[in-house]
Design a protein around this motif. Structure first.
Motif, PDB file in Angstrom:
ATOM      1  N   ASN A  50      33.384  39.320  31.055  1.00 41.93           N
ATOM      2  CA  ASN A  50      34.284  38.473  31.850  1.00 41.93           C
ATOM      3  C   ASN A  50      34.481  39.040  33.253  1.00 41.93           C
ATOM      4  N   ARG A  51      34.496  40.353  33.369  1.00 37.77           N
ATOM      5  CA  ARG A  51      34.684  40.978  34.680  1.00 37.77           C
ATOM      6  C   ARG A  51      33.558  40.587  35.634  1.00 37.77           C
ATOM      7  N   ILE A  52      32.325  40.684  35.182  1.00 34.32           N
ATOM      8  CA  ILE A  52      31.213  40.344  36.067  1.00 34.32           C
ATOM      9  C   ILE A  52      31.211  38.850  36.385  1.00 34.32           C
ATOM     10  N   ASN A  53      31.634  38.038  35.418  1.00 27.67           N
ATOM     11  CA  ASN A  53      31.709  36.597  35.661  1.00 27.67           C
ATOM     12  C   ASN A  53      32.786  36.244  36.693  1.00 27.67           C
ATOM     13  N   GLN A  54      33.792  37.071  36.807  1.00 27.50           N
ATOM     14  CA  GLN A  54      34.842  36.835  37.796  1.00 27.50           C
ATOM     15  C   GLN A  54      34.470  37.401  39.162  1.00 27.50           C
ATOM     16  N   VAL A  55      33.710  38.467  39.179  1.00 22.91           N
ATOM     17  CA  VAL A  55      33.354  39.131  40.439  1.00 22.91           C
ATOM     18  C   VAL A  55      32.234  38.392  41.170  1.00 22.91           C
ATOM     19  N   MET A  76      33.706  44.900  25.336  1.00 26.64           N
ATOM     20  CA  MET A  76      32.471  44.311  25.859  1.00 26.64           C
ATOM     21  C   MET A  76      32.717  42.898  26.392  1.00 26.64           C
ATOM     22  N   LYS A  77      33.564  42.131  25.714  1.00 30.53           N
ATOM     23  CA  LYS A  77      33.918  40.801  26.215  1.00 30.53           C
ATOM     24  C   LYS A  77      34.619  40.901  27.567  1.00 30.53           C
TER      25      LYS A  77
END
Length: 83
Positions: free
Chosen positions: A11-16, A6-7
Motif C-alpha cells: 500500500n505504501r508504494i501504491n500511495q507514493v 507486507m500489505k
C-alpha cells in the motif's frame, strides 16, 4: 503479522508512486523492491528457524514414543509390572 506488514508495504508504494515525478519513480521503486526483499528474506529465515525447531521437537517426541513402546513390550515379556 508478516502478512499485514507486507500489505502495508504494498500500500505504501501504491500511495507514493502516483504523487511522484516520472524521473524519480525508478529509484523509488528500486528502493522499495530492496525493502520488500529484505523483509521477505527476514521472514523466510524466521520461518526456517521455527520449522527446524518444530522438526526437532517432533523427532524427539517420536523417539520417546518409540522408546516407551519398545520398553513396554520388554517389560511385559520379562514379567515386569509397571504402574
Amino acid at each position: 503479522s508478516w502478512r499485514n506488514e507486507m500489505k502495508e508495504e504494498i500500500n505504501r508504494i501504491n500511495q507514493v508512486l502516483p504523487n511522484t515525478d516520472a524521473q524519480d519513480k525508478t529509484p523509488i521503486v528500486r528502493d522499495w523492491i530492496r525493502s520488500v526483499t529484505r523483509r521477505l528474506n527476514h521472514y523466510s529465515a524466521e520461518h526456517r528457524s521455527l520449522v527446524k525447531e518444530a522438526t526437532t521437537l517432533l523427532e524427539l517426541a517420536l523417539w520417546k514414543a518409540n522408546l516407551d513402546h519398545n520398553e513396554g513390550g520388554v517389560r511385559e515379556r520379562e514379567g515386569v509390572r509397571t504402574t
